[in-house]
Design a protein around this motif. Structure first.
Motif, short mmCIF file in Angstrom:
data_model
loop_
_atom_site.label_atom_id
_atom_site.label_comp_id
_atom_site.label_asym_id
_atom_site.label_seq_id
_atom_site.Cartn_x
_atom_site.Cartn_y
_atom_site.Cartn_z
N LEU A 45 12.99 -5.40 3.21
CA LEU A 45 13.87 -4.49 2.83
C LEU A 45 13.23 -3.30 3.21
O LEU A 45 11.95 -3.01 3.74
N ARG A 46 14.20 -2.12 3.63
CA ARG A 46 13.47 -0.88 4.18
C ARG A 46 14.11 0.17 3.12
O ARG A 46 15.20 0.17 2.93
N LEU A 47 13.24 0.85 2.59
CA LEU A 47 13.86 1.71 1.54
C LEU A 47 14.12 3.24 2.11
O LEU A 47 15.18 3.65 1.33
N THR A 48 13.44 3.46 3.02
CA THR A 48 13.61 4.95 3.39
C THR A 48 13.36 4.72 5.00
O THR A 48 12.89 3.75 5.49
N ARG A 49 13.93 6.01 5.76
CA ARG A 49 13.54 5.91 7.24
C ARG A 49 12.19 6.17 7.48
O ARG A 49 11.78 6.19 8.63
N ASP A 51 9.54 4.64 5.75
CA ASP A 51 8.64 3.41 5.20
C ASP A 51 7.34 3.38 5.78
O ASP A 51 6.28 3.43 5.17
N GLN A 52 7.18 3.19 7.11
CA GLN A 52 6.09 3.02 7.79
C GLN A 52 5.11 4.15 7.67
O GLN A 52 3.94 3.81 7.24
N GLU A 53 5.63 5.47 7.74
CA GLU A 53 4.92 6.54 7.47
C GLU A 53 4.26 6.92 6.04
O GLU A 53 3.28 7.06 5.86
N ILE A 54 5.14 6.46 5.02
CA ILE A 54 4.62 6.54 3.56
C ILE A 54 3.72 5.45 3.51
O ILE A 54 2.64 5.96 2.78
N GLU A 133 6.49 0.90 -4.43
CA GLU A 133 7.49 -0.21 -3.80
C GLU A 133 7.53 -0.43 -2.79
O GLU A 133 7.73 -1.89 -2.32
N ILE A 134 7.28 0.47 -1.60
CA ILE A 134 7.07 0.06 -0.18
C ILE A 134 5.76 -0.81 -0.08
O ILE A 134 5.96 -1.98 0.54
#
Length: 170
Positions: A45-49, A51-54, A133-134
């Protein structure tokens, strides 16, 4: 539920109807997220654009954070905990959808949303939800949900062996 585009949660009166709307929206969000996790492994899953930054920002800001450990609500809501998380989350104020709405967050990645294992949070928790969650998804900690769902669905299917045996008897 329809929320006006110009609605500012921080400026709203603390009315019971508004609180109920926040709660309804949070429950719908939790149900939707759970349904997604049942059908797709968290690791996929990818929750946002962002994700990696967060995720990188979470690990940089909280190097000791372990997504596999149970969240300590009291610690998170303490004065120092709130300040630490607020400083982390403010970066996403203009970038995360529904920034000012509450959400539900499981205290432990090993359990479902239940009364004793869920935090109903005020607006900052929405961004916190994404960060936690990420991290859980990246660590494969939510994959058990899809596995359990798949097992449950498989158990509902009639067994081929039982069907062929029944046909032979007839």
């Amino acid at each position: 539920m329809s929320i006006p585009k110009d609605f500012k949660a921080e400026g709203a009166q603390n009315l019971q109807d508004i609180e109920k709307q926040f709660a309804v929206k949070a429950v719908i969000h939790a149900q939707t997220y759970w349904s997604i996790l049942e059908r797709r492994a968290g690791t996929d899953l990818r929750l946002t654009r962002m994700d990696q930054e967060i995720y990188d920002h979470l690990l940089e800001t909280f190097p000791d954070f372990d997504p596999g450990k149970q969240l300590n609500e009291e610690e998170m809501k303490s004065k120092s905990g709130k300040e630490k998380w607020r400083n982390f989350l403010i970066k996403y104020e203009k970038r995360v959808e529904d920034y000012n709405f509450g959400t539900l967050l499981r205290t432990d990645a090993k359990v479902e949303y239940e009364k004793d294992t869920t935090i109903f949070g005020e607006p900052p928790l929405t961004r916190l939800f994404y960060a936690i969650e990420i991290a859980r998804n990246r660590g494969g900690l939510n994959d058990w949900i899809k596995e359990a769902y798949d097992k449950e669905e498989e158990a509902k299917k009639p067994k081929a062996v039982e069907q062929s045996t029944a046909q032979e008897v007839l």
